[in-house]
Design an enzyme around this catalytic site. Structure first.
Site, PDB file in Angstrom:
ATOM      1  N   ALA A   9      56.289  46.145  40.250  1.00 16.61           N
ATOM      2  CA  ALA A   9      57.454  45.253  40.105  1.00 16.61           C
ATOM      3  C   ALA A   9      58.750  45.858  40.646  1.00 16.61           C
ATOM      4  O   ALA A   9      59.833  45.391  40.322  1.00 16.61           O
ATOM      5  CB  ALA A   9      57.615  44.854  38.644  1.00 16.61           C
ATOM      6  N   SER A  10      58.658  46.884  41.496  1.00 13.39           N
ATOM      7  CA  SER A  10      59.893  47.411  42.087  1.00 13.39           C
ATOM      8  C   SER A  10      60.379  46.530  43.233  1.00 13.39           C
ATOM      9  O   SER A  10      61.550  46.599  43.615  1.00 13.39           O
ATOM     10  CB  SER A  10      59.675  48.847  42.595  1.00 13.39           C
ATOM     11  OG  SER A  10      58.612  48.880  43.524  1.00 13.39           O
ATOM     12  N   ARG A  11      59.474  45.738  43.797  1.00  7.48           N
ATOM     13  CA  ARG A  11      59.837  44.926  44.967  1.00  7.48           C
ATOM     14  C   ARG A  11      59.073  43.611  44.927  1.00  7.48           C
ATOM     15  O   ARG A  11      58.177  43.429  44.115  1.00  7.48           O
ATOM     16  CB  ARG A  11      59.416  45.646  46.263  1.00  7.48           C
ATOM     17  CG  ARG A  11      60.129  46.916  46.523  1.00  7.48           C
ATOM     18  CD  ARG A  11      59.671  47.527  47.843  1.00  7.48           C
ATOM     19  NE  ARG A  11      58.348  48.135  47.755  1.00  7.48           N
ATOM     20  CZ  ARG A  11      57.308  47.790  48.525  1.00  7.48           C
ATOM     21  NH1 ARG A  11      57.438  46.835  49.424  1.00  7.48           N
ATOM     22  NH2 ARG A  11      56.147  48.399  48.384  1.00  7.48           N
ATOM     23  N   ASP A  22      50.692  55.318  39.139  1.00  8.33           N
ATOM     24  CA  ASP A  22      49.754  54.645  40.034  1.00  8.33           C
ATOM     25  C   ASP A  22      48.698  53.934  39.183  1.00  8.33           C
ATOM     26  O   ASP A  22      47.940  54.591  38.473  1.00  8.33           O
ATOM     27  CB  ASP A  22      49.105  55.724  40.924  1.00  8.33           C
ATOM     28  CG  ASP A  22      48.114  55.147  41.916  1.00  8.33           C
ATOM     29  OD1 ASP A  22      47.731  53.969  41.779  1.00  8.33           O
ATOM     30  OD2 ASP A  22      47.713  55.898  42.824  1.00  8.33           O
ATOM     31  N   SER A  45      44.839  36.372  45.709  1.00  7.91           N
ATOM     32  CA  SER A  45      45.380  36.019  47.032  1.00  7.91           C
ATOM     33  C   SER A  45      44.548  34.920  47.662  1.00  7.91           C
ATOM     34  O   SER A  45      43.347  34.790  47.384  1.00  7.91           O
ATOM     35  CB  SER A  45      45.330  37.252  47.939  1.00  7.91           C
ATOM     36  OG  SER A  45      45.574  36.883  49.277  1.00  7.91           O
ATOM     37  N   TYR A  94      40.615  43.761  51.451  1.00  5.28           N
ATOM     38  CA  TYR A  94      41.577  43.033  50.603  1.00  5.28           C
ATOM     39  C   TYR A  94      40.910  41.774  50.011  1.00  5.28           C
ATOM     40  O   TYR A  94      41.074  41.467  48.822  1.00  5.28           O
ATOM     41  CB  TYR A  94      42.780  42.681  51.474  1.00  5.28           C
ATOM     42  CG  TYR A  94      43.947  42.030  50.787  1.00  5.28           C
ATOM     43  CD1 TYR A  94      44.786  42.766  49.948  1.00  5.28           C
ATOM     44  CD2 TYR A  94      44.246  40.692  51.010  1.00  5.28           C
ATOM     45  CE1 TYR A  94      45.883  42.172  49.343  1.00  5.28           C
ATOM     46  CE2 TYR A  94      45.336  40.087  50.413  1.00  5.28           C
ATOM     47  CZ  TYR A  94      46.154  40.824  49.577  1.00  5.28           C
ATOM     48  OH  TYR A  94      47.236  40.228  48.980  1.00  5.28           O
ATOM     49  N   ALA A 126      37.718  41.260  49.467  1.00  7.08           N
ATOM     50  CA  ALA A 126      36.727  41.668  48.466  1.00  7.08           C
ATOM     51  C   ALA A 126      37.423  42.015  47.153  1.00  7.08           C
ATOM     52  O   ALA A 126      36.983  41.614  46.066  1.00  7.08           O
ATOM     53  CB  ALA A 126      35.931  42.872  48.976  1.00  7.08           C
ATOM     54  N   ALA A 127      38.536  42.744  47.258  1.00  5.90           N
ATOM     55  CA  ALA A 127      39.268  43.146  46.048  1.00  5.90           C
ATOM     56  C   ALA A 127      39.788  41.913  45.309  1.00  5.90           C
ATOM     57  O   ALA A 127      39.635  41.779  44.087  1.00  5.90           O
ATOM     58  CB  ALA A 127      40.434  44.060  46.436  1.00  5.90           C
ATOM     59  N   LYS A 128      40.398  40.992  46.051  1.00  7.53           N
ATOM     60  CA  LYS A 128      41.036  39.836  45.407  1.00  7.53           C
ATOM     61  C   LYS A 128      40.007  38.834  44.887  1.00  7.53           C
ATOM     62  O   LYS A 128      40.222  38.185  43.868  1.00  7.53           O
ATOM     63  CB  LYS A 128      42.006  39.166  46.392  1.00  7.53           C
ATOM     64  CG  LYS A 128      43.202  40.047  46.766  1.00  7.53           C
ATOM     65  CD  LYS A 128      44.041  40.399  45.545  1.00  7.53           C
ATOM     66  CE  LYS A 128      45.382  40.990  45.928  1.00  7.53           C
ATOM     67  NZ  LYS A 128      46.194  41.328  44.740  1.00  7.53           N
TER      68      LYS A 128
HETATM   69  P1  NAP Z   1      55.025  44.292  48.138  1.00  7.57           P
HETATM   70  O1  NAP Z   1      56.297  43.623  48.496  1.00  7.57           O
HETATM   71  O2  NAP Z   1      54.342  45.167  49.145  1.00  7.57           O
HETATM   72  O3  NAP Z   1      55.236  45.089  46.755  1.00  7.57           O
HETATM   73  C1  NAP Z   1      54.156  45.781  46.230  1.00  7.57           C
HETATM   74  C2  NAP Z   1      54.557  46.339  44.879  1.00  7.57           C
HETATM   75  O4  NAP Z   1      53.376  46.951  44.306  1.00  7.57           O
HETATM   76  C3  NAP Z   1      55.611  47.415  44.941  1.00  7.57           C
HETATM   77  O5  NAP Z   1      56.421  47.291  43.797  1.00  7.57           O
HETATM   78  C4  NAP Z   1      54.790  48.709  44.884  1.00  7.57           C
HETATM   79  O6  NAP Z   1      55.510  49.790  44.261  1.00  7.57           O
HETATM   80  C5  NAP Z   1      53.680  48.290  43.947  1.00  7.57           C
HETATM   81  N1  NAP Z   1      52.459  49.081  44.063  1.00  7.57           N
HETATM   82  C6  NAP Z   1      51.642  49.205  45.133  1.00  7.57           C
HETATM   83  N2  NAP Z   1      50.615  50.005  44.824  1.00  7.57           N
HETATM   84  C7  NAP Z   1      50.788  50.390  43.531  1.00  7.57           C
HETATM   85  C8  NAP Z   1      50.056  51.219  42.643  1.00  7.57           C
HETATM   86  N3  NAP Z   1      48.938  51.833  43.035  1.00  7.57           N
HETATM   87  N4  NAP Z   1      50.521  51.407  41.381  1.00  7.57           N
HETATM   88  C9  NAP Z   1      51.651  50.787  40.971  1.00  7.57           C
HETATM   89  N5  NAP Z   1      52.390  49.990  41.765  1.00  7.57           N
HETATM   90  C10 NAP Z   1      51.956  49.803  43.045  1.00  7.57           C
HETATM   91  O7  NAP Z   1      53.894  43.213  47.767  1.00  7.57           O
HETATM   92  P2  NAP Z   1      54.053  41.678  47.317  1.00  7.57           P
HETATM   93  O8  NAP Z   1      54.016  40.842  48.541  1.00  7.57           O
HETATM   94  O9  NAP Z   1      55.166  41.543  46.367  1.00  7.57           O
HETATM   95  O10 NAP Z   1      52.651  41.481  46.586  1.00  7.57           O
HETATM   96  C11 NAP Z   1      52.518  41.477  45.181  1.00  7.57           C
HETATM   97  C12 NAP Z   1      51.111  41.029  44.831  1.00  7.57           C
HETATM   98  O11 NAP Z   1      50.892  39.726  45.377  1.00  7.57           O
HETATM   99  C13 NAP Z   1      50.017  41.918  45.418  1.00  7.57           C
HETATM  100  O12 NAP Z   1      48.943  42.007  44.523  1.00  7.57           O
HETATM  101  C14 NAP Z   1      49.585  41.156  46.660  1.00  7.57           C
HETATM  102  O13 NAP Z   1      48.273  41.478  47.033  1.00  7.57           O
HETATM  103  C15 NAP Z   1      49.727  39.727  46.171  1.00  7.57           C
HETATM  104  N6  NAP Z   1      49.880  38.756  47.253  1.00  7.57           N
HETATM  105  C16 NAP Z   1      50.965  38.782  48.070  1.00  7.57           C
HETATM  106  C17 NAP Z   1      51.061  37.822  49.085  1.00  7.57           C
HETATM  107  C18 NAP Z   1      52.236  37.763  50.037  1.00  7.57           C
HETATM  108  O14 NAP Z   1      52.203  36.936  50.953  1.00  7.57           O
HETATM  109  N7  NAP Z   1      53.271  38.547  49.862  1.00  7.57           N
HETATM  110  C19 NAP Z   1      50.053  36.871  49.244  1.00  7.57           C
HETATM  111  C20 NAP Z   1      48.971  36.894  48.381  1.00  7.57           C
HETATM  112  C21 NAP Z   1      48.896  37.835  47.376  1.00  7.57           C
HETATM  113  P3  NAP Z   1      56.413  50.857  45.128  1.00  7.57           P
HETATM  114  O15 NAP Z   1      57.109  50.111  46.193  1.00  7.57           O
HETATM  115  O16 NAP Z   1      57.324  51.429  44.087  1.00  7.57           O
HETATM  116  O17 NAP Z   1      55.457  51.870  45.670  1.00  7.57           O
END
Ligand code: NAP
Length: 242
Positions: A12-14, A62, A140, A153, A155-157
């Site tokens: 949740a940092s970004r 992590d 996803s 990705y 497979a994980a989702k």
């Molecule tokens: P993002 O902008 O890349 O942000 C990812 C966040 O996850 C960051 O806060 C990062 O922390 C944290 N993170 C990554 N690996 C981690 C770990 N091992 N332990 C703890 N924190 C971890 O991604 P997002 O787009 O917001 O995606 C959020 C979720 O939505 C993900 O599960 C992604 O697969 C899913 N999703 C996103 C999209 C899309 O279009 N954006 C579409 C479908 C699904 P740091 O930055 O502090 O390292």
């Protein structure tokens, strides 16, 4: 309102996680905010949450690491239990399977699936004791539709959807509700490098989504209004696959 209830949001940092944390804070939850590395962004989110009058505890670890997850959360769980857990942390390492390195396969699977297991396993006993709770897993569109370069990705989702359904059935009797939210293309750092011009043509609404669109669905699933919903997957994707 959810005065004094706690929501734990991973990653949740970004991006989507940060928006979910801020939205749940507006809904009245205090936030346990997990992230992996980005201290500056996490601090900014914490300040925004505190400006809403809610508490925000930063938890840097992590989620793929069971020992770290357990040792970070267990001391807190002795006195408090989150009502909501959002398993949001995730990342991509896209490449065609033929070129994929074993660590690119394992790392992507691990953050999503081990992350879900480590967090949920640690918090679940307290939720079951309290006989209430909401677990919301962020999957996803890649779990539903083939995307070249994303076999790890996808497979994980897709695995996360399976885990959502099984756990929902396991814990329903204790009033713990488990659902998944499945975003399409949402404007965050994660879209970097994707051919958006081509992708937009495949989205019936003709535009990418905002983190807010996903956060609003999570907010609903965390609310009293969603008390009869469990084991479901909600797609927030502008109509892809309709
Ligand atoms: P993002 O902008 O890349 O942000 C990812 C966040 O996850 C960051 O806060 C990062 O922390 C944290 N993170 C990554 N690996 C981690 C770990 N091992 N332990 C703890 N924190 C971890 O991604 P997002 O787009 O917001 O995606 C959020 C979720 O939505 C993900 O599960 C992604 O697969 C899913 N999703 C996103 C999209 C899309 O279009 N954006 C579409 C479908 C699904 P740091 O930055 O502090 O390292």
């Amino acid at each position: 309102m959810n005065e004094n209830k706690i929501a734990l949001v991973t990653g949740a940092s970004r991006g989507i996680g940060a928006e979910i944390a801020k939205t749940l804070a507006k809904d009245g939850f205090d936030i346990w905010l997990n992230y992996r590395s980005n201290d500056i962004e996490a601090e900014k989110v914490k300040k925004e949450i505190e400006s809403l009058g809610r508490k925000c505890l930063l938890l840097k670890f992590d989620v793929a690491d069971y020992k770290n997850t357990e040792s970070s959360l267990s001391p807190l769980l002795e006195t408090q239990t989150p009502f909501v857990v959002v398993n949001n942390a995730g990342f991509r390492r896209d490449t065609l399977l033929i070129w994929m390195k074993p660590e690119e396969w394992k790392d992507v699977i691990s953050v999503t699936l081990d992350g879900f297991f480590n967090i949920t396993k640690t918090v679940l006993p307290s939720m079951l004791r309290n006989r209430e709770g909401r677990i919301i897993n962020i999957t996803s569109a890649a779990a539903h539709f083939g995307v070249p370069g994303q076999s790890n990705y996808s497979a994980a989702k897709a695995g996360l959807i399976g885990a959502t359904k099984s756990l929902a059935v396991e814990v329903a009797k204790r009033n713990v509700l488990v659902n998944a939210v499945s975003p399409g293309f949402i404007e965050t750092d994660m879209l970097e490098g994707l051919p958006m011009e081509q992708i937009l043509k495949t989205i019936p609404l003709g535009k990418s989504g905002k983190a807010r669109d996903v956060a609003d669905m999570v907010s609903y699933l965390a609310s009293d209004k969603a008390g009869y919903i469990t084991g479901q997957v909600f797609q927030v994707n502008g109509g892809i696959g309709a």
